[in-house]
Design an enzyme around this catalytic site. Structure first.
Site, mmCIF file in Angstrom:
data_model
loop_
_atom_site.group_PDB
_atom_site.id
_atom_site.type_symbol
_atom_site.label_atom_id
_atom_site.label_comp_id
_atom_site.label_asym_id
_atom_site.label_seq_id
_atom_site.Cartn_x
_atom_site.Cartn_y
_atom_site.Cartn_z
ATOM 1 N NE ARG A 1 16.753 39.528 48.253
ATOM 2 C CZ ARG A 1 17.018 40.061 46.813
ATOM 3 N NH1 ARG A 1 16.107 41.544 46.689
ATOM 4 N NH2 ARG A 1 17.947 39.778 46.356
ATOM 5 C CB ALA B 1 21.196 36.694 42.141
ATOM 6 C CD GLU C 1 22.475 41.272 37.868
ATOM 7 O OE1 GLU C 1 22.638 41.506 39.156
ATOM 8 O OE2 GLU C 1 21.919 42.028 37.489
ATOM 9 C CD GLU D 1 24.077 41.270 43.358
ATOM 10 O OE1 GLU D 1 23.790 40.903 43.849
ATOM 11 O OE2 GLU D 1 22.265 42.235 43.642
ATOM 12 C CD GLU E 1 21.927 45.850 43.663
ATOM 13 O OE1 GLU E 1 23.144 46.267 43.531
ATOM 14 O OE2 GLU E 1 21.246 44.993 42.797
#
Length: 212
Positions: A67, A79, A96, A100, A145
């Protein structure tokens, strides 16, 4: 002058101060108690969904993702954004979870809705509980990702990580501790509200801005 709790906070004027890729900032002129007015900055953000996915061994599926605002990797729940104004949030949660983690779930229920920071943003996240997990195809990831780590963590360990500060993401904390509270009240078989429960605070200002 109205008594405390009775004033209607009317927006008298509004203007857009900034519009970026995933949020916009508007400035509202709001009527205050006693006849005055004040400017209030509002960060418009897409709504989002997150998933507390629990497998047959009572492990939570967590992700570790970089992040940039924090400059480090953060443990989170799977998320994603609700960037289509009329998208069914359960469908977004399914998408999602698959994108993910490469997983799908047979059952979804609503654990909690989280107003992330209502003093300045309309962002609200709906957190689902998902059970009955099974593997599905995962699309090829990109950007952050592509570096995403997926881990299955025993539920009690996830609670410990939340309370120790190892998990700091607000949505993850809300989902993990909400499940702990539900289990403390209702036992190990605790579930949330129906998956289509009303969502009064779902934000849509930014999505509608982008689609008009």
């Amino acid at each position: 002058m109205s008594r405390p709790g009775e004033h209607e906070f009317e927006t008298l004027a509004t203007r857009t101060a900034y519009e970026g890729a995933i949020f916009a900032v508007r400035v509202d002129r709001v009527g205050m108690p006693g006849g005055g007015t004040a400017n209030r900055d509002v960060v418009e953000h897409y709504g989002a969904v997150a998933v507390v996915a629990v497998d047959e061994l009572d492990r939570l599926v967590l992700i570790n993702q970089y992040r940039h605002p924090l400059g480090r990797r953060v443990w989170e729940l799977p998320a994603g954004l609700l960037d289509e104004p009329d998208e069914d949030p359960v469908d977004a949660a399914r998408r999602e979870l698959a994108e993910e983690t490469g997983l799908a779930a047979r059952e979804f229920s609503v654990l909690v809705d989280v107003a992330v920071s209502p003093g300045f943003t309309d962002e609200v996240v709906r957190v689902y509980l998902a059970t009955g997990l099974h593997a599905v195809d995962r699309p090829d990831p990109s950007d952050e990702e592509a570096d995403l780590e997926v881990a299955r963590v025993p539920f009690a360990d996830a609670v410990d990580r939340a309370l120790s500060g190892e998990i700091a993401n607000a949505t993850a904390l809300s989902g993990i501790l909400a499940l702990a509270a539900a289990r403390a009240r209702d036992g190990a078989a605790a579930t949330g509200r129906p998956s289509d429960a009303p969502w009064a605070d779902r934000p849509d200002a930014l999505a509608r801005r982008r689609h008009h």
